[in-house]
Design a protein around this motif. Sequence first.
Motif, PDB file in Angstrom:
ATOM      1  N   GLU A  68       1.072  -1.057   0.115  1.00  0.00           N
ATOM      2  CA  GLU A  68      -0.053  -0.054   0.147  1.00  0.00           C
ATOM      3  C   GLU A  68       0.828   1.115  -0.086  1.00  0.00           C
ATOM      4  N   LEU A  69       0.440   2.298  -0.810  1.00  0.00           N
ATOM      5  CA  LEU A  69       1.188   3.660  -1.016  1.00  0.00           C
ATOM      6  C   LEU A  69       0.631   4.609  -0.377  1.00  0.00           C
ATOM      7  N   ASP A  70       1.314   5.227   0.527  1.00  0.00           N
ATOM      8  CA  ASP A  70       0.623   6.660   1.249  1.00  0.00           C
ATOM      9  C   ASP A  70       1.080   7.752   0.255  1.00  0.00           C
ATOM     10  N   ASP A  71      -0.109   7.975  -0.657  1.00  0.00           N
ATOM     11  CA  ASP A  71      -0.005   8.905  -1.916  1.00  0.00           C
ATOM     12  C   ASP A  71       1.156   8.243  -2.619  1.00  0.00           C
ATOM     13  N   ASP A  72       2.381   9.035  -2.355  1.00  0.00           N
ATOM     14  CA  ASP A  72       3.550   8.685  -3.368  1.00  0.00           C
ATOM     15  C   ASP A  72       4.616   8.287  -2.364  1.00  0.00           C
TER      16      ASP A  72
END
Length: 618
Positions: A86-90
């Motif tokens: 999972e990415l937190d925004d970028d």
Amino acid sequence: MIESLHIENLGVIERAELPLSPGLTALTGETGAGKTMVLTSLGLLLGQRAESTIVRTGAQRALVEGAFTLDPASRAASRARQAGAELDDDLLIATRTVPASGRSRAHLGGRAVPSSVLTDIGSQLVSVHGQTEQLRLRSAAAQRAALDSLGGPEHAGLCRRYAEAYRARREAAEALDHWRAGAQARQEEAERLREWLEALEALEPSPGEDHELTAEAERLDHAEDLRLAAGTARTALVGQEDVVAPGQADAAALLAAAQRALASAPGEDDRLAELAGRTRQLSVLTADIAADLGEYLVSLDADPARLAWIQDRRGELARACRDIGGSATEIDDVDALLAWGRRAADRLAELDGAEDSAASLEQALAGAHAALDEAAGQLTAARRALAGRLEAAVTAEIDGLQMKGARLVVELEPLDEPGPTGAEAVCLMLVSHPGAPALPLGKGASGGELSRIMLALEVVLADAAGVPQPSAAPSHQRTFVFDEIDAGVGGRAAREIGRRLARLARRHQVVVVTHLAQVAAWADTQLVVVKETKETKGTKESKRAKGAGQTQDTAASLGESQDDAETAETTRTRVVQVVGSERVTELARMLSGHERSEAALRHAAELLEEASMGQSPT
């Protein structure tokens, strides 16, 4: 790019936080301080093999955590999401844990992943150039891509056109091969269809024939019963024509009597007149039904020969529906059989015209070959021109890096057959000195020289790509790591290395491990690896006293003397960022080994000023 690194219990590093700038970060420190462990931590995040020997003595595990910023639409982000991360925004968090015993564990975006996933993603984000690390341009594919990147958008369009021509040629060849491979099967299919259609033509069925024969057979099987029923009904309607039976009434006679009675009724009555009209209609309908029953009786034929012929014909039609078309085809009745015949005739015509298909496929393949040859010629010519540019530019750079007489050679080796990316293989070669043979990169230079060559290549390629636009997100840069790039050089060569690292850092994030102040002075951020050694008390009592903030006297009051305490030395490494006067002091230490030397301090300040002026826009 790498936003930060967090390290715990890795070699001599007990705990360290490394903030990395978007531009050029220099990692400095005395020999043996632990700079190698910092690179080791980065290697772990890039999927390199982990050994339990790197765990700090006395610790249960080593931990490395890195925060990467990447474009959410990039291939690296797509690969991470594919692995469940999972990415937190970028922002993408990668973690590697190495236990003192047992197997290491890798996590990406909160999800446990194999270390190979870190390798896949890391190779797209970080390039390490060092004494022992693999080269980014180690493969023929990477070298070809580097040469092509020098040509910009126009050359990229030429590469796409070639790829499209290659794909079209491959598809045309596959279509022809597929047709040829199926020639025998098509011939056998045509023979079967022709045999079945001949049988259908000999049978000459008519639409709905099987249903009509079934109905006629039913009539012939029950002819006498049908004749009796029809005759009785006709007699009831109109009586028997050849028998006059007094007092026997039939429907026609009764209706005639009803008409006469209504016609003789006195006066004018609309209701009764309407009923008289309906009675007349019944008389007419009765006469019609009686006539039809008469015709039906005449048509009834109980001829056994006719019935036998019908049964034989029905059997022929049933066998045709069962056998024609093969076991894989289900035909329910004659109408379905005729529909199959129409489709089979169309298919047979298509198979009989297959020679025309072969000719058209061969013509299409010849056209695709010609288009591919033309695109390959254009691409090869363009690559020759780019090879000259790359050779000249990189040779100029490595000459400035004090590798006099060395030059880059780009070889274009023709392939036996055009491949997916061109009609030639691209190979980057190095001539280390005049008269020396051209050798592949990695075989003709030492580790430090190889790092400088790679720096020259990366600088040339970055310059060709142009300065990023203000709208471009700086956090989505690629990261380049150079280890010991200054090995065996000094003075002017070191300054030129620093200058080129700074040039590369205009477009990418660059991390350099260096021992030379002339290189470190060009950095936007300087991190110093500091090794500390201090004495510790080995007894449990003194440790408890120290942990509780107690003095030695307090410890002694608990029954422990200073002489009884075991004294040991522990070594740990920490990483600190130096700015301002601290940075001048660190550069002075790198220059002379004495951070308080007035001459060294003046020289350090001059280096910083020179680097600042060298990076200022002109």
